[in-house]
Design a protein around this motif. Structure first.
Motif, mmCIF file in Angstrom:
data_model
loop_
_atom_site.group_PDB
_atom_site.id
_atom_site.type_symbol
_atom_site.label_atom_id
_atom_site.label_comp_id
_atom_site.label_asym_id
_atom_site.label_seq_id
_atom_site.Cartn_x
_atom_site.Cartn_y
_atom_site.Cartn_z
ATOM 1 N N ARG B 14 0.833 -1.204 0.000
ATOM 2 C CA ARG B 14 0.000 0.000 0.000
ATOM 3 C C ARG B 14 0.862 1.245 0.000
ATOM 4 O O ARG B 14 0.616 2.200 -0.724
ATOM 5 C CB ARG B 14 -0.903 0.012 1.225
ATOM 6 N N LEU B 17 2.561 1.564 -3.280
ATOM 7 C CA LEU B 17 1.648 2.041 -4.316
ATOM 8 C C LEU B 17 1.642 3.557 -4.339
ATOM 9 O O LEU B 17 1.704 4.196 -5.381
ATOM 10 C CB LEU B 17 0.226 1.532 -4.068
ATOM 11 N N LYS B 221 -6.713 -0.583 -2.401
ATOM 12 C CA LYS B 221 -5.606 0.324 -2.726
ATOM 13 C C LYS B 221 -5.869 1.709 -2.172
ATOM 14 O O LYS B 221 -6.963 2.261 -2.342
ATOM 15 C CB LYS B 221 -5.482 0.475 -4.254
ATOM 16 N N THR B 244 -8.875 3.315 -6.411
ATOM 17 C CA THR B 244 -7.775 3.766 -5.575
ATOM 18 C C THR B 244 -8.341 4.797 -4.610
ATOM 19 O O THR B 244 -8.732 5.888 -5.006
ATOM 20 C CB THR B 244 -6.659 4.386 -6.426
#
Lengths: 289, 289
Positions: B14, B17, B221, B244
């Motif tokens: 995470r 990302l 996400k 997201t």
């Protein structure tokens, strides 16, 4: 045929002796004051110098160890920490008898990291340096540096010239890289670089490992140069109890060379090659400091 | 009270990302040529670019691996190796179809050391990059960089601007120090920095780790910024299959935060603090490259 089995440690100490002696070859800036019988360096009596070093190093190491440990950054190599030591003392520093001086610590965080890598704990470093008076090494021959030895034989404190101190500081990132990549390096161990400034004079000093602590018994000493030209111990040297022999003496006394166990030989050669690469990269021909 | 147990890996992904997305925010220099439908970068079709990169990287890595391994020196960070790739081929380089180009490898020995630290073997690196065509990542939004992904999902090749390449090169010694001292670092892994020069244009590229290889399944996400100002996924984003989410969504969906095992929490915080120290020392606010 004579085959001599010699331990790894002994070989190392022979090589290191050579390096140590290289360290000592220097122009004369220190000397003996004929009228007082005291050693001086830049007109400062060595006793005052060693006293102020002891005071200041233990003070700064204690100060540093109160700061939390952290990673060394590139910038740390350039840091110079300055502390004033007035003889009457201050809020931060103790009173002393050596006259006011300013003490500079080069790259304190980087050297803390080096000492840690070398397994030197802050309190051991402080105690070794300051618990008992430093011994001044009689410094025969060409060297103009003063050498002090800690009472426990662990560290050598050596005065260095301005240019040498600058050079060492510039070398620190590369020195760091060698320590990390080549932990068995035979290059000198540097524990600190300092400057005592008093009466307009700057006296710079490096603290390094004592390659020849007195607990190590050597049965023979060679000062090797890799040359056979005039490399024979003098008659005078030969008459000494523990003469320091030279290249030609080695060839005469050990015609078959030294026999090392294969893995030790390989490891030693590899380490020395890596050390040479570093010296070469800094264009160091003769790595006295 | 809802306590969620989330594995270390998932947390990392995470955070990563978020970092990955930071990398992608850039000014536009690349684009889509409306007449041909081809992606271009500085007027070079991306297909020609990716072809020449594949050729040149595998050529230089092969060349490098024929040289014996040795320690990295300070000087290695500044080295730039230049090879000419004429399309008709030369004694040293193969013929190809992309037009003459000059290929520059920044700090080849240092990056070889980094790849080695990251556990990337030279042949794996070469094969990943050149065995099959690179996939071009569709690059939504503000970024002007081109992104290529190796067929095996291992590496991302990203174009960088002149200033960024210069900055990365300057950063290398500090990057080295962080890798060595903080091996669990979450900072991006850099495997190589290159420049393809053709027709008077310089296209610089960095090869880095793919933070989100497709084998990793994420169940949620978040793109986190540490701010709650306008940090909510849009309606449009929410309608996606795998939206997201942003900071405010995290607070709503995980009001008690994430629960980590204590030792993992400590290790993660420590690593991130050390990473932050490095970023701070380089005055990096937003460490996209």
């Amino acid at each position: 045929m004579l085959l001599q089995k010699i331990s790894y440690k002994k070989i190392l100490y022979r090589i290191l002796l050579f390096l140590q002696r290289l360290h000592r070859r220097r122009l004369v800036t220190g000397g003996l004051d004929a009228s007082t019988g005291m050693t001086t360096y830049k007109k400062t009596p060595s006793s005052a110098l060693s006293g102020s070093i002891q005071l200041a190093i233990s003070h700064t190491v204690a100060g540093l160890s109160s700061k939390p440990e952290r990673d060394v950054l590139m910038q740390d190599f350039q840091v110079v920490e300055t502390i004033l030591f007035p003889s009457e003392g201050s809020n931060l520093t103790p009173a002393h008898h050596y006259g006011d001086f300013t003490f500079r610590t080069y790259a304190p965080t980087a050297f803390r990291y080096f000492r840690d890598l070398f397994g030197i704990r802050p309190d051991d470093y402080m105690l070794s340096i300051s618990r008992l008076p430093l011994r001044e090494l009689s410094n025969p021959g060409a060297s103009g540096s003063l050498f002090f030895l800690t009472h426990d034989d662990e560290f050598i404190i050596k005065t260095v010239q301005h240019k040498e101190a600058e050079f060492l500081q510039k070398l620190l990132p590369g020195y760091y890289m060698n320590l990390v990549q080549n932990p068995r390096t035979l290059l000198p161990k540097f524990y600190g670089l300092y400057n005592v400034q008093s009466g307009g004079k700057n006296i710079r000093m490096v603290v390094m490992n004592n390659l020849l602590p007195s607990v190590i018994k050597m049965h023979k000493k060679f000062d090797l140069k890799g040359s056979t030209y005039k490399r024979k111990a003098s008659k005078q040297e030969n008459e000494k109890k523990n003469p320091t022999y030279k290249d030609l003496d080695l060839l005469a006394q050990l015609p078959d060379g030294l026999t090392l166990e294969p893995d030790i030989h390989v490891a030693l050669m590899k380490t020395m090659q890596r050390d040479c690469l570093v010296l070469q990269s800094f264009k160091i021909m003769d790595y006295s400091l």
